[in-house]
Design a protein around this motif. Structure first.
Motif, PDB file in Angstrom:
ATOM      1  N   THR A   1      -8.589  -2.847 -28.148  1.00  0.00           N
ATOM      2  CA  THR A   1      -8.569  -4.125 -28.871  1.00  0.00           C
ATOM      3  C   THR A   1      -7.779  -5.123 -28.033  1.00  0.00           C
ATOM      4  OG1 THR A   1      -6.618  -3.381 -30.112  1.00  0.00           O
ATOM      5  CG2 THR A   1      -8.760  -3.137 -31.190  1.00  0.00           C
ATOM      6  N   PRO A   2      -8.166  -6.396 -28.035  1.00  0.00           N
ATOM      7  CA  PRO A   2      -7.493  -7.386 -27.197  1.00  0.00           C
ATOM      8  C   PRO A   2      -5.984  -7.450 -27.473  1.00  0.00           C
ATOM      9  CG  PRO A   2      -9.517  -8.288 -28.099  1.00  0.00           C
ATOM     10  CD  PRO A   2      -9.303  -6.973 -28.780  1.00  0.00           C
ATOM     11  N   GLY A   3      -5.226  -7.477 -26.380  1.00  0.00           N
ATOM     12  CA  GLY A   3      -3.775  -7.609 -26.502  1.00  0.00           C
ATOM     13  C   GLY A   3      -3.044  -6.313 -26.757  1.00  0.00           C
ATOM     14  N   MET A   4      -3.755  -5.198 -26.776  1.00  0.00           N
ATOM     15  CA  MET A   4      -3.096  -3.931 -27.091  1.00  0.00           C
ATOM     16  C   MET A   4      -2.106  -3.533 -25.986  1.00  0.00           C
ATOM     17  SD  MET A   4      -6.090  -1.052 -26.455  1.00  0.00           S
ATOM     18  CE  MET A   4      -5.126   0.222 -27.260  1.00  0.00           C
ATOM     19  N   LYS A   5      -1.089  -2.776 -26.383  1.00  0.00           N
ATOM     20  CA  LYS A   5      -0.094  -2.287 -25.434  1.00  0.00           C
ATOM     21  C   LYS A   5      -0.367  -0.824 -25.127  1.00  0.00           C
ATOM     22  CE  LYS A   5       3.523  -5.543 -26.762  1.00  0.00           C
ATOM     23  NZ  LYS A   5       4.859  -5.718 -27.394  1.00  0.00           N
ATOM     24  N   VAL A   6      -0.266  -0.485 -23.842  1.00  0.00           N
ATOM     25  CA  VAL A   6      -0.518   0.885 -23.399  1.00  0.00           C
ATOM     26  C   VAL A   6       0.592   1.324 -22.453  1.00  0.00           C
ATOM     27  CG1 VAL A   6      -3.028   0.755 -23.632  1.00  0.00           C
ATOM     28  CG2 VAL A   6      -1.956   0.044 -21.486  1.00  0.00           C
ATOM     29  N   ARG A   7       0.620   2.616 -22.168  1.00  0.00           N
ATOM     30  CA  ARG A   7       1.599   3.170 -21.235  1.00  0.00           C
ATOM     31  C   ARG A   7       0.945   3.354 -19.877  1.00  0.00           C
ATOM     32  NH1 ARG A   7       6.859   2.773 -21.905  1.00  0.00           N
ATOM     33  NH2 ARG A   7       7.922   3.960 -20.295  1.00  0.00           N
ATOM     34  N   HIS A   8       1.544   2.738 -18.845  1.00  0.00           N
ATOM     35  CA  HIS A   8       1.105   2.905 -17.456  1.00  0.00           C
ATOM     36  C   HIS A   8       1.867   4.121 -16.931  1.00  0.00           C
ATOM     37  CE1 HIS A   8       0.391   2.413 -13.285  1.00  0.00           C
ATOM     38  NE2 HIS A   8       0.191   1.114 -13.261  1.00  0.00           N
TER      39      HIS A   8
ATOM     40  N   MET B   1       2.568  -1.685 -20.606  1.00  0.00           N
ATOM     41  CA  MET B   1       1.875  -2.889 -20.151  1.00  0.00           C
ATOM     42  C   MET B   1       0.903  -3.343 -21.231  1.00  0.00           C
ATOM     43  SD  MET B   1      -0.935  -1.660 -17.278  1.00  0.00           S
ATOM     44  CE  MET B   1      -1.925  -3.165 -17.400  1.00  0.00           C
ATOM     45  N   LYS B   2       0.600  -4.614 -21.207  1.00  0.00           N
ATOM     46  CA  LYS B   2      -0.297  -5.220 -22.196  1.00  0.00           C
ATOM     47  C   LYS B   2      -1.644  -5.497 -21.532  1.00  0.00           C
ATOM     48  CE  LYS B   2      -0.277  -9.047 -25.546  1.00  0.00           C
ATOM     49  NZ  LYS B   2       0.437 -10.267 -25.958  1.00  0.00           N
ATOM     50  N   ILE B   3      -2.728  -5.278 -22.276  1.00  0.00           N
ATOM     51  CA  ILE B   3      -4.070  -5.644 -21.778  1.00  0.00           C
ATOM     52  C   ILE B   3      -4.550  -6.827 -22.615  1.00  0.00           C
ATOM     53  CG2 ILE B   3      -6.366  -4.823 -21.160  1.00  0.00           C
ATOM     54  CD1 ILE B   3      -5.377  -1.972 -21.484  1.00  0.00           C
ATOM     55  N   PRO B   4      -4.262  -8.058 -22.179  1.00  0.00           N
ATOM     56  CA  PRO B   4      -4.558  -9.216 -23.037  1.00  0.00           C
ATOM     57  C   PRO B   4      -6.026  -9.584 -23.115  1.00  0.00           C
ATOM     58  CG  PRO B   4      -3.547  -9.915 -20.972  1.00  0.00           C
ATOM     59  CD  PRO B   4      -3.579  -8.426 -20.936  1.00  0.00           C
ATOM     60  N   ASN B   5      -6.712  -9.618 -21.958  1.00  0.00           N
ATOM     61  CA  ASN B   5      -8.095 -10.110 -21.939  1.00  0.00           C
ATOM     62  C   ASN B   5      -8.963  -9.220 -21.054  1.00  0.00           C
ATOM     63  OD1 ASN B   5      -7.727 -12.626 -23.476  1.00  0.00           O
ATOM     64  ND2 ASN B   5      -6.427 -13.196 -21.748  1.00  0.00           N
ATOM     65  N   ALA B   6      -9.356  -8.078 -21.578  1.00  0.00           N
ATOM     66  CA  ALA B   6     -10.248  -7.207 -20.808  1.00  0.00           C
ATOM     67  C   ALA B   6     -11.636  -7.837 -20.745  1.00  0.00           C
ATOM     68  CB  ALA B   6     -10.319  -5.828 -21.447  1.00  0.00           C
TER      69      ALA B   6
ATOM     70  N   VAL C   1     -17.581 -11.498 -19.421  1.00  0.00           N
ATOM     71  CA  VAL C   1     -17.409 -11.889 -20.813  1.00  0.00           C
ATOM     72  C   VAL C   1     -16.178 -11.171 -21.334  1.00  0.00           C
ATOM     73  CG1 VAL C   1     -18.450 -11.863 -23.106  1.00  0.00           C
ATOM     74  CG2 VAL C   1     -19.915 -12.077 -21.092  1.00  0.00           C
ATOM     75  N   THR C   2     -15.356 -11.860 -22.113  1.00  0.00           N
ATOM     76  CA  THR C   2     -14.176 -11.211 -22.678  1.00  0.00           C
ATOM     77  C   THR C   2     -14.601 -10.095 -23.623  1.00  0.00           C
ATOM     78  OG1 THR C   2     -12.916 -13.260 -22.511  1.00  0.00           O
ATOM     79  CG2 THR C   2     -12.048 -11.575 -23.989  1.00  0.00           C
TER      80      THR C   2
END
Length: 534
Positions: free
Chosen positions: A327-334, A341-346, A355-356
């Motif tokens: 989901t947009p903006g989700m936080k994950v572990r690198h 880290m955050k994935i704001p706009n995959a 396309v977003t």
């Protein structure tokens, strides 16, 4: 209302993620475009015709690909077809880019193998199938270019079985070949759909001819039908029936005949992918197997591409989702860097059109904007310590040294090569004196890197022959052995882009002699991405 688990499982079941593999010039890029066309993802196909082409293939977006008329990177395209979400990964056809192709094949659940009907099984086809075998990847075979003067279909099937050791089951059969190629007859549906060459889609008034003995076939194709019936009778007598279990185990391949450029047989391949290709499968994450329908989000980076948009000098990490939901903006572990880290706009892709991405599940490929923090093989999770396996680097056999023509651009050269190394375009080694060595599988890689450094990083460099002929990664039983080896072999040592120690041999004889003198040291021809040497 369905629970999240049920919805997730339902969405995963819709996914089909596959790559197209082929020897150069077998028609892979054309087939890619036609699959997109039949899937409604694009409205007009552009042909790759070399330097003077007015249009270029949707999947060949890099400038150098358009100039040369070949695929040298891997593109990712997503579209919907028949209630399914199709993730199509177009791989480099050129053998010099086999490493990139291998990494793409780690991210798919099936593959379409394209065979040139005039040439049969070729060298790169053999190599690519060996790679698929390592993961028992299910293979759908498309025998292309039946509109040309080609070899007998029965001979082609025999060759595939003999050389590739892959059991073939024809699903369609060609009517004629070359100038008298009329189309394909479906052996499973027992009918022919008349389809005019070059038409983009089946229209509602297409003629459907049921049954192989239908007199209408003799009216239309009087010269061809005798041989077609004889061949089909023969092939049915010697072929086993299609077995979905054997297909999913990578032991049996359904075979389709056609002409990608004329659209014959393309829809059959697309339907086979939807009906037979597997949904996303469990993945080995080192500590355990990860099921695609698990709630926690996991996945891995299998490709880095720099400068997809020349205006914005960006870098995109191509990421295979293995479980959970993005989901947009989700936080994950690198996990490699052990930080959040955050994935704001995959992103999702149609070649270079982006396309977003608002939602992604197992099987989907998302693009993550990357400022150097993500490398090939990196695993992202929602906290659990996992590391997806099976993403190797191979010891290169071709080497060049690199230095800038303008000494003031040394930093730019280092930066450019580091980024190109991280994206897998070339392997970069640096010794203690700061000398850079480029390692490649094929000569074309050097040309592409030189061109990209000049156009994307504005660095003209001198590429010179070196005394290096092969490289090996090193591992040691203890620190004392490592120190002694490094003291003695200092002039032959360098580090790769991830900081791993590498022995640069001047010849195979030199390598064998060193190995004999240091039996306690291990010399590795490959390394796993998450495997780090001293």
């Amino acid at each position: 209302m369905a629970t999240l688990d049920t919805l997730l499982a339902k969405d995963v079941k819709k996914r089909r993620t596959f790559a197209i593999i082929a020897h150069p010039d077998a028609g892979k890029t054309t087939l890619t475009e036609k699959l997109l066309l039949f899937g409604g993802a694009i409205q007009m196909a552009g042909a790759v015709k070399g330097r003077k082409a007015a249009r270029h293939a949707t999947s060949d977006w890099m400038e150098v690909e358009q100039q040369r008329g070949i695929s040298v990177t891997s593109s990712v395209m997503q579209f919907e077809y028949d209630g399914h979400v199709i993730n199509l990964l177009d791989t480099p056809g050129h053998e010099d880019f086999s490493e990139d192709t291998y990494r793409v094949l780690t991210a798919v659940d099936a593959a379409v193998m394209v065979i040139d009907a005039a040439k049969g099984v070729e060298a790169q086809t053999i190599k690519l199938l060996e790679v698929c075998r390592l993961r028992n990847t299910p293979i759908i075979t498309f025998i292309n270019k039946m509109d040309r003067e080609v070899r007998d279909p029965i001979d082609l099937l025999s060759e595939i079985e003999d050389i590739l050791k892959l059991e073939c089951v024809p699903i369609t059969w060609p009517i004629g070949m070359g100038k008298t190629f009329r189309g394909v007859f479906s052996l499973t549906k027992d009918h022919l759909v008349r389809f005019a060459p070059g038409e983009d889609r089946l229209s509602s008034n297409q003629e459907l001819i049921e049954g192989l003995d239908n007199p209408r076939l003799d009216e239309l194709f009087p010269m061809e039908m005798g041989y077609v019936r004889e061949s089909i009778e023969l092939i049915k007598g010697v072929s086993n029936p299609f077995d979905i279990k054997k297909f999913l185990a990578g032991e049996q391949s359904p075979v389709f005949f056609g002409s990608g450029v004329n659209n014959f047989g393309v829809k059959d391949v697309l339907e086979a992918l939807v009906q037979w290709a597997p949904e996303p499968q469990p993945r080995d994450a080192g500590a355990r197997m990860v099921e695609p329908t698990e709630k926690p989000f996991t996945g891995f980076v299998f490709k880095i591409q720099a400068n997809m948009d020349p205006k914005h000098r960006d870098r995109i990490a191509f990421f295979r989702v293995c479980s959970g939901r993005y989901t947009p903006g989700m936080k994950v572990r690198h996990l490699r860097e052990d930080r959040e880290m955050k994935i704001p706009n995959a992103l999702t892709f149609m070649a270079n059109d982006r396309v977003t991405m608002m939602d992604a599940v197992a099987g989907d490929i998302i693009g993550i904007y990357n400022h150097g923090q993500l490398h090939i093989g990196d695993t992202l999770t929602e906290g659990e310590k996992l590391g997806f396996t099976g993403i190797p680097y191979f010891a290169p056999e071709l080497f060049r040294s690199a230095r800038p023509k303008d000494p003031f651009k040394a930093k730019q050269l280092h930066k450019g090569l580091k980024e190109l190394g991280e994206e897998g375009a070339i392997q970069v080694f640096e010794n203690d004196l700061g000398h850079l060595f480029l390692g490649a599988v094929g000569f074309l890689q050097f040309e592409i890197v030189a061109q990209r450094l000049a156009t994307e990083y504005k660095v003209d460099a001198l590429y010179e022959n070196t005394d290096v002929s092969t490289a090996r990664w090193l591992s040691f039983p203890d620190e004392l052995t490592q120190k002694q080896f490094m003291d003695e072999q200092a002039s032959r040592l360098a580090r790769d882009a991830d900081g791993n120690l590498v022995y640069l041999a001047t010849s195979i004889y030199n390598l064998q002699t060193t190995q004999k003198h240091w039996p306690q040291v291990q010399f590795h021809t490959t390394r796993e991405k998450n495997q780090h040497f001293s």
